[in-house]
Each structure stands twice: as C-alpha cells, then as structure tokens.
Enzyme design. Structure first.
Site, short mmCIF file in Angstrom:
data_model
loop_
_atom_site.label_atom_id
_atom_site.label_comp_id
_atom_site.label_asym_id
_atom_site.label_seq_id
_atom_site.Cartn_x
_atom_site.Cartn_y
_atom_site.Cartn_z
N ARG A 45 21.21 10.17 18.45
CA ARG A 45 21.97 9.27 17.69
C ARG A 45 23.18 9.00 18.03
NH1 ARG A 45 21.56 13.03 12.87
NH2 ARG A 45 21.74 14.45 14.85
N GLY A 75 20.75 -0.58 10.27
CA GLY A 75 21.19 -1.54 11.36
C GLY A 75 21.19 -0.69 12.59
N GLU A 104 14.43 9.02 24.87
CA GLU A 104 15.68 9.65 24.19
C GLU A 104 15.40 9.44 22.48
OE1 GLU A 104 18.25 8.15 22.70
OE2 GLU A 104 17.57 6.09 22.94
N CYS A 149 18.98 0.20 17.56
CA CYS A 149 17.80 0.81 17.68
C CYS A 149 16.75 0.44 16.47
CB CYS A 149 17.83 2.30 17.70
SG CYS A 149 18.76 2.94 19.01
C1 UGA Z 1 18.28 6.03 15.81
C2 UGA Z 1 17.55 7.44 15.76
O1 UGA Z 1 18.07 8.20 14.62
C3 UGA Z 1 17.64 8.32 17.03
O2 UGA Z 1 16.80 9.39 16.82
C4 UGA Z 1 17.11 7.43 18.28
O3 UGA Z 1 17.14 8.29 19.26
C5 UGA Z 1 18.00 6.30 18.21
O4 UGA Z 1 18.01 5.36 17.04
C6 UGA Z 1 17.54 5.49 19.29
O5 UGA Z 1 16.40 4.80 19.24
O6 UGA Z 1 18.42 5.27 20.47
P1 UGA Z 1 21.14 5.56 15.58
O7 UGA Z 1 20.56 4.12 15.58
O8 UGA Z 1 22.13 5.95 16.44
O9 UGA Z 1 19.69 6.64 16.01
O10 UGA Z 1 21.62 5.80 14.18
P2 UGA Z 1 20.77 6.37 12.96
O11 UGA Z 1 21.84 7.44 12.44
O12 UGA Z 1 19.44 6.65 12.93
O13 UGA Z 1 21.08 5.21 11.66
C7 UGA Z 1 20.57 4.05 11.97
C8 UGA Z 1 20.50 3.17 10.68
O14 UGA Z 1 20.22 3.75 9.47
C9 UGA Z 1 22.12 2.96 10.27
O15 UGA Z 1 22.46 1.71 9.94
C10 UGA Z 1 22.33 3.91 8.90
O16 UGA Z 1 23.21 3.76 8.08
C11 UGA Z 1 20.80 3.81 8.44
N1 UGA Z 1 20.24 4.83 7.62
C12 UGA Z 1 20.19 6.22 8.18
C13 UGA Z 1 20.26 4.81 6.19
O17 UGA Z 1 20.74 3.69 5.66
N2 UGA Z 1 19.93 5.79 5.59
C14 UGA Z 1 19.66 7.12 6.24
O18 UGA Z 1 19.38 8.08 5.47
C15 UGA Z 1 19.81 7.24 7.31
#
Ligand code: UGA
Length: 439
Positions: A154, A260, A151, A263
């Site tokens: 997000r 963080g 999957e 995932c």
């Molecule tokens: C992430 C992936 O985006 C999903 O595609 C994947 O399905 C999911 O992991 C998973 O493996 O289940 P998620 O952990 O919900 O999703 O959140 P993200 O929106 O990807 O953010 C992850 C982290 O990266 C957060 O701490 C966010 O603040 C940080 N981030 C994200 C940044 O610092 N900069 C960005 O440009 C994007």
C-alpha cells in the site's frame, strides 16, 4: 545472489530497496537517465515514508545500484524482476503491456546462465506465459524460467507491507526458479510470513482477485452508508458490528468519497476485461466500478445540496486532494471528479494538501492553493474534508468556524465525532450517520 529490477517506479524501487536490505545485491534499471541520476543522489521520485533512508543506507553499503544499462545487470542476475508500468489501455481499460513486452525482449537478448524472470508488475492472467514465448522467440537458447510474484504494497506503508506481509505469493513451475525465489524470501519466511507457491495463472489472478475483493468491500460499505442515512442507522456501528465477524474482518470498511489510486480503479477495470475475455464475466466487479464512479459524482452533489442547492459564487475550502493520506499520489483521486464538478457548478475552490499540491496543481487548474487549513477556511462558505490526513484530525474547530463566512463542515471521511462537533458552531455533515449526527 544478484537481483536485477527493471523499472524504478513505485513497485520496483520499494522491492529493490527492501531486497537489498535483506542483504542481496540489487541493481535497479530505468531507461530514464534523469531518474537514475536523481536516485544516485538519494533523491526519491515518489513520496513514501522511510524509503529515502532505506535507499541511502543500502546504496552506501554497496548493495543497491541504479543504472540505465539493462544489458550488464541482466547478465549478472540470478533473478530479473519486471516492475514496469501497466497503465489502463485507453478505450477498454485492459492493462497495457507495451512496457512489459519491450522489457521482456531486452531482458531476453541479455540473459546469461540460468535466470528466473519474475513479473512483479500487475499483469493480466497469462502474461507470464506470454513473456516466456517472447523470450524464447528472441533467444531460443536462453536458460530461464518464469515466475509471477505480485506485490501487495500500500502506498504510504509500502516498506512495512514488504517487510511484514500477510503473505508472499509466488507462481512458479520450475524447481530451480522456485529455489531461487524461496531463498530470496527466506528472510520473511523465517519471520513466519506465509509464502504461497502456486501455478503462474493462479498467482496472476490472486493479485486481481485480492484488489477486486477489497474494492468490493469499500463499494459495499459506501452503499451501506447511503442506506444508513436513509434509515437513521450509523455506518460506524454497522461496520464495527459486521467487522467483528472474523469471516468479514474489520479492515477496508471505512466509508468515504469512493476509492481511487493507481491500483483499485485500474485493476477492477482490468479484472472486468480479463473475465469478459475469458468468457466468465464478473457482473459483481462491473457493479463495483459503476457504483464507485457514481459515488464521486454523488459526493459533489451532496456538497452542493449542503450549500442550499446552489454553488454559484460560493467559496468552498477543500482539505486534502490526494487519493489517501501519506502520499502525493493524485491518480484517480476522488478530488479529480469532485472539484471540477463543484467548479462547473460555479464554486470558487481553495484547497490545501500536505503533500500533493504540486502534482494536483497541474491536474486541477483554477484551484487557489493555500499553505494550511486555516487560510483555506478563511471566508469560506463551507469546508470539505476529502482526504483523512492526520493533521486534519485535530483542527481548532472554534478558530476555524470563526474565520469562515458560514460554519459548515462536510466530512467525507468521518474523522470527527458528533461529541467533538457539538460544542462548536459548526453545521456538520458526515457519511452514513443518523440525521441527528449528520446534519
Ligand atoms: C492497494 C491495496 O491495498 C494494496 O494491497 C495493493 O498492493 C495496492 O493497491 C496495489 O495493487 O499496488 P493502495 O492503492 O496504495 O493499495 O491504497 P489503499 O490503502 O488500498 O486505498 C485505496 C483506496 O481505497 C483509497 O482511495 C482509499 O481512500 C480507499 N479506501 C480504503 C476506502 O475508501 N475505505 C477503506 O476502508 C479503505
């Protein structure tokens, strides 16, 4: 077509609810009778916008059931999805398969008629074949085939991601199993979502490679932000400038206090172990993990530096503690490194988060939790934005600065522009901007 989903955590619940919305009959199984009872009352154990309505609607329509009885639901199912947790194993960071393996044994003992067993949890490369062996050993006569269907949801936009995916990945090597999965995802392929069929190992690796790549993008832009500060460039412009190149893409180039969540940290560690064990170590991924760990500490130091190098006796107000907005998830949130660091340095912490305070309170003892941004700011020596919740984007900056002891704003998500800050009394620190915009 009947579907059984084992595990009602994030992945299981969202996928189960969405499949039932397509019109399939879905039974979600969980060992925890308390969780099942809550779900039957439409009480959703996770914070995910829209999920409560989706569960309610499909449950009432008779398409979505919850049960602790795995045996019955597996017997009836054409497809069984394994969506149990795969936490990081203590010590080496590899994914712990103990829940997956025990689910596989239980499923094996209850198969009846041809069934496709699908791994939906994020599992190391080779797990589908490992489960296949477990099922064969447990039930040598069983008629089944394996599939891997990672999957890409997000948190906070999981339903939208499920319903409008960039792609669906299905690793499957058996024709009958492929037909079943093609039928399950037909509602999406009809809407032109690409469904990519691959071998089992490729599908498993796509999940880790995808998250590893996205984590690398974030770590990269965070280091570029540091460089921007050193050379008086603006990371917002640099990110836009590189993101307009279609080969790079504009998404996931927002600098911040480090990634963080449940995932990226776990999956990058697992990818590193998978690669090392396979004899093809990924030094790039190792560097991403190390730089992200270092970044969280660096952010705490930076806050202390903005306070004049000494946090003792200073009151620091924190806005947002969840790892990202629209979730109450605290797993591996940068706040869990940054806040204890500040407390050890002698600061007194007041904090507010729109959704995560209940969870955070257990993980961050000693923090004084408040009901809104303004009470956090009252009497504070500085205010730090750690998570970019929408409600922090339009704060009354004059009102805030007036109630603080000292008008110092540290914006670790760059949600304000200098134009917005300039007319206010705030001293403003943000990330990756030229000194003139930063300090
Ligand atoms: C992430 C992936 O985006 C999903 O595609 C994947 O399905 C999911 O992991 C998973 O493996 O289940 P998620 O952990 O919900 O999703 O959140 P993200 O929106 O990807 O953010 C992850 C982290 O990266 C957060 O701490 C966010 O603040 C940080 N981030 C994200 C940044 O610092 N900069 C960005 O440009 C994007």
């Amino acid at each position: 077509m009947k579907i059984c989903v084992v595990g009602t955590g994030y992945v299981g619940l969202v996928s189960g609810a969405c499949f039932s919305e397509f019109g399939f009959h879905v039974t979600c199984v969980d060992k925890d009778a308390g969780i099942v009872a809550r779900l039957e009352r439409d009480e959703i154990p996770i914070y995910e916008p829209g999920l409560d309505d989706l569960v309610h609607k499909n449950r009432v329509a008779g398409r979505l059931d919850f049960t602790t009885n795995l045996a019955n639901s597996v017997k009836d199912a054409d497809a069984v999805f394994i969506a149990v947790g795969t936490p990081s194993r203590r010590g080496d960071g590899a994914a712990d398969l103990v829940f997956v393996e025990s689910a596989a044994r239980e499923i094996a003992a209850n198969l009846s008629g041809f069934t496709v067993i699908v791994t939906k949890s994020t599992v190391p490369v080779g797990t589908a074949r490992h489960i296949e062996r477990i099922v064969r050993e447990t039930s040598p006569e069983a008629d089944f085939a394996m599939a891997s269907n990672p999957e890409f949801l997000r948190e906070g936009s999981a339903i939208e991601d499920f319903m409008r995916p960039d792609r669906v990945v299905v690793g499957v090597e058996d024709e009958r199993a492929r037909d079943i999965l093609a039928r399950l995802y037909r509602p999406l392929s009809l809407r032109d979502a690409p469904v990519l069929f691959t071998g089992l190992e490729s599908a498993e690796l796509i999940k880790y490679a995808g998250n590893g790549f996205l984590a690398t993008k974030i770590a990269f832009i965070n280091q570029i932000a540091d460089l921007c500060e050193a050379v008086d460039a603006d990371v917002q412009d640099v990110a836009k400038g590189i993101g307009l190149d279609g080969r790079i893409g504009a998404k996931f180039l927002h600098p911040g206090p480090g990634f963080g969540g449940s995932c990226f940290p776990k999956d990058t560690r697992a990818l590193s172990v998978i690669a090392r064990e396979a004899g093809a170590p990924m030094s790039l991924v190792d560097a991403v993990i190390a730089s992200n760990d270092a970044r969280k500490q660096a952010m705490a130091k930076r806050i202390i530096a903005a306070l004049g190098g000494d946090a003792r006796g200073k009151r620091i107000g924190i806005l947002g503690v969840s790892f990202k907005p629209n979730t109450d998830d605290m797993r591996e949130s940068p706040s869990l490194d940054i806040i204890p660091h500040l407390m050890e340095a002698g600061a007194d912490i007041r904090a507010f988060d729109p959704a995560a305070m209940e969870r955070a309170a257990e993980m961050l003892p000693g923090v004084d939790w408040q009901e809104d941004s303004y009470t956090v700011a009252k009497g504070a020596d500085c205010l730090v934005i750690l998570t970019e919740w929408n409600e922090f984007r339009a704060l009354d900056l004059n009102k805030l600065s007036a109630i603080m002891k000292r008008p110092l704003l540290i914006d670790l998500r760059n949600i304000y522009t200098l134009e917005e800050i300039a007319p206010t009394p705030f001293t403003y620190h943000s990330i990756g901007r030229p000194a003139a915009l930063r300090d």
